[in-house]
Each structure stands twice: as structure tokens, then as C-alpha cells.
Write a protein that holds these residues in place. Structure first.
Motif, short mmCIF file in Angstrom:
data_model
loop_
_atom_site.label_atom_id
_atom_site.label_comp_id
_atom_site.label_asym_id
_atom_site.label_seq_id
_atom_site.Cartn_x
_atom_site.Cartn_y
_atom_site.Cartn_z
N SER A 103 -18.33 18.40 8.22
CA SER A 103 -17.86 19.47 7.20
C SER A 103 -16.88 19.13 6.36
O SER A 103 -16.68 19.35 4.91
CB SER A 103 -17.90 20.90 7.75
OG SER A 103 -17.81 21.87 6.83
N GLN A 104 -15.64 18.82 6.80
CA GLN A 104 -14.55 18.27 6.22
C GLN A 104 -14.42 17.04 5.36
O GLN A 104 -14.11 16.88 4.26
CB GLN A 104 -13.31 18.39 7.31
CG GLN A 104 -12.73 19.47 7.90
CD GLN A 104 -11.85 19.26 8.94
OE1 GLN A 104 -11.93 18.29 10.00
NE2 GLN A 104 -10.80 20.34 9.27
N ILE A 105 -15.33 16.14 5.95
CA ILE A 105 -15.69 14.93 5.04
C ILE A 105 -16.59 15.43 3.89
O ILE A 105 -16.17 14.96 2.93
CB ILE A 105 -16.29 14.10 6.18
CG1 ILE A 105 -15.58 13.63 7.19
CG2 ILE A 105 -16.96 12.82 5.23
CD1 ILE A 105 -16.05 12.82 8.38
N ALA A 106 -17.52 16.31 3.92
CA ALA A 106 -18.41 16.78 3.01
C ALA A 106 -17.53 17.37 2.02
O ALA A 106 -17.48 17.30 0.76
CB ALA A 106 -19.48 17.73 3.51
N THR A 151 -25.07 22.98 4.51
CA THR A 151 -25.97 23.44 5.84
C THR A 151 -25.80 22.46 6.70
O THR A 151 -25.93 21.30 6.49
CB THR A 151 -27.46 23.63 5.55
OG1 THR A 151 -27.69 24.49 4.23
CG2 THR A 151 -28.29 24.11 6.78
N GLU A 152 -25.63 22.71 8.20
CA GLU A 152 -25.41 21.84 9.14
C GLU A 152 -26.83 21.50 9.48
O GLU A 152 -27.90 22.49 9.51
CB GLU A 152 -24.93 22.31 10.30
CG GLU A 152 -23.50 22.71 10.32
CD GLU A 152 -22.92 23.05 11.51
OE1 GLU A 152 -23.22 22.71 12.78
OE2 GLU A 152 -21.90 24.04 11.51
N ILE A 153 -27.12 20.08 9.85
CA ILE A 153 -28.57 19.33 10.17
C ILE A 153 -28.30 18.88 11.49
O ILE A 153 -27.08 18.58 12.04
CB ILE A 153 -28.96 18.50 9.28
CG1 ILE A 153 -28.14 17.28 8.97
CG2 ILE A 153 -29.39 19.27 7.93
CD1 ILE A 153 -28.71 16.42 7.90
N PHE A 194 -24.42 13.91 4.48
CA PHE A 194 -23.39 13.20 5.27
C PHE A 194 -23.88 13.18 7.19
O PHE A 194 -24.09 14.34 7.44
CB PHE A 194 -22.06 14.04 5.27
CG PHE A 194 -21.47 14.19 3.99
CD1 PHE A 194 -20.65 13.03 3.46
CD2 PHE A 194 -21.98 15.02 3.12
CE1 PHE A 194 -20.08 13.08 2.08
CE2 PHE A 194 -21.35 15.19 1.65
CZ PHE A 194 -20.65 14.16 1.48
N LEU A 195 -23.81 12.27 7.27
CA LEU A 195 -24.43 11.87 8.88
C LEU A 195 -23.50 11.17 9.77
O LEU A 195 -22.86 10.16 9.13
CB LEU A 195 -25.54 11.08 8.96
CG LEU A 195 -26.89 11.59 8.01
CD1 LEU A 195 -27.94 10.42 8.12
CD2 LEU A 195 -27.35 12.90 8.72
N GLY A 196 -23.19 11.65 10.86
CA GLY A 196 -22.09 10.98 11.54
C GLY A 196 -22.65 10.34 12.80
O GLY A 196 -23.64 10.89 13.36
N MET A 197 -22.45 9.05 12.87
CA MET A 197 -23.02 8.42 14.24
C MET A 197 -22.02 7.72 14.87
O MET A 197 -21.01 6.93 14.42
CB MET A 197 -24.10 7.27 13.62
CG MET A 197 -24.95 7.78 12.65
SD MET A 197 -26.30 6.78 12.13
CE MET A 197 -27.60 7.72 11.41
N GLU A 198 -21.70 8.10 16.10
CA GLU A 198 -20.54 7.67 16.98
C GLU A 198 -21.06 6.18 17.59
O GLU A 198 -22.22 5.87 17.50
CB GLU A 198 -20.68 8.66 18.25
CG GLU A 198 -19.96 9.85 18.05
CD GLU A 198 -19.73 10.56 19.38
OE1 GLU A 198 -19.97 10.01 20.47
OE2 GLU A 198 -19.13 11.62 19.45
N SER A 220 -29.10 12.77 13.99
CA SER A 220 -27.71 12.83 14.06
C SER A 220 -27.16 14.26 13.43
O SER A 220 -27.48 14.78 12.39
CB SER A 220 -27.16 11.68 13.03
OG SER A 220 -27.80 10.42 13.78
N PRO A 221 -25.81 14.50 13.95
CA PRO A 221 -25.31 15.82 13.32
C PRO A 221 -24.82 15.57 11.93
O PRO A 221 -24.24 14.40 11.78
CB PRO A 221 -24.02 15.98 14.17
CG PRO A 221 -24.10 14.72 14.86
CD PRO A 221 -25.36 13.96 14.96
N GLY A 222 -24.93 16.50 11.03
CA GLY A 222 -24.65 16.11 9.75
C GLY A 222 -24.43 17.53 8.86
O GLY A 222 -24.53 18.57 9.35
N ILE A 223 -24.36 17.28 7.35
CA ILE A 223 -24.19 18.13 6.67
C ILE A 223 -25.09 18.01 5.36
O ILE A 223 -25.04 16.78 4.99
CB ILE A 223 -22.78 18.48 6.06
CG1 ILE A 223 -21.85 19.11 7.14
CG2 ILE A 223 -22.58 19.51 4.84
CD1 ILE A 223 -21.96 20.27 7.90
N VAL A 224 -25.66 18.88 4.86
CA VAL A 224 -26.42 18.88 3.49
C VAL A 224 -25.52 19.72 2.60
O VAL A 224 -25.57 21.02 2.92
CB VAL A 224 -27.86 19.09 3.50
CG1 VAL A 224 -28.37 19.24 2.24
CG2 VAL A 224 -28.70 18.23 4.52
#
Length: 121
Positions: free
Chosen positions: A9-12, A31-33, A70-74, A44-48
Motif C-alpha cells: 500500500s505504501q509503495i502504491a 483495493t487489496e488483491i 502493484f504485486l509483491g513477490m518474495e 500474490s498480495p497486491g494493490i489495485v
């Protein structure tokens, strides 16, 4: 690659000042996805984040709609590191209806490759 503690969310949120360099920006929806509440878009967890930006094109004012994902992939080998993927669609309001379904189809194809697939390339 990000190795800081910023949330997706902060990155978005970081995208807004970048866009404001071209003119005023309004965030319409965030919105969180990739959560149990919204499965199916990605694993992947992310934000639209949907925004409208007012800018100029060839000296004329124009309003653009932008959908940012925005998708975060560890990193499975180093969980302290992660890749953040930003996928963006920008269109005028008139164009949006023509391209949004293709954009959604494309987003459903985005996934992290497993090690066996990555090693095959």
C-alpha cells in the motif's frame, strides 16, 4: 527489488507524487488483491489503485484514467528481499471501455514462475 519494510500500500502511494509531476491526481479507489476476500486476480498480495490524472497533451488539457496494479513477490531463497511488479494501464475515459477487459485478462496471466520453469529458460 525492495528490501525495505514498505508495505504494498505504501509503495502504491509512492506513485502519486510521481504522477503529480504532470498535473493533479485523484485516487478513485484502492483495493487489496490476492487475499481470501478477493481471490482469482493473482496469487500474490497486491494493490489495485485507480487514479485520474489531469495533464496536457500537445498543449491541450486531457484527463487520463490509470489502473495501477502493484504485486509483491518474495524471493524464496531470501525472504528479506522481494520484487515489486507495477503493471499500469493508462487510457482516456473514452478508450477505457475498449481496453479494460483485455487488461484484466492480461493481469490474470501474471504469476510467479516456479524454480523448474525459471531454470528451463
Amino acid at each position: 527489488m525492495r528490501n525495505d519494510g514498505a508495505t504494498i500500500s505504501q509503495i502504491a502511494d509512492e506513485s502519486i507524487p510521481r504522477l503529480e509531476q504532470g498535473g493533479p491526481v485523484r485516487v478513485l479507489k484502492k483495493t487489496e488483491i490476492g487475499t481470501p476476500d478477493l481471490p482469482g486476480l493473482t496469487d500474490s498480495p497486491g494493490i489495485v489503485q485507480n487514479v485520474v490524472l489531469s495533464t496536457t497533451l500537445r498543449g491541450e488539457p486531457i484527463e487520463l484514467c490509470q489502473s495501477q496494479v502493484f504485486l509483491g513477490m518474495e524471493d524464496v531463497r531470501n525472504p528479506a528481499q522481494r520484487a515489486v511488479i507495477e503493471i499500469v494501464l493508462t487510457a482516456t475515459r473514452d478508450q477505457l471501455g475498449e481496453v479494460i477487459e483485455d487488461y484484466k485478462k492480461f493481469l490474470r496471466t501474471v504469476q510467479q514462475a516456479d524454480d523448474s520453469a525459471a531454470g528451463a529458460n
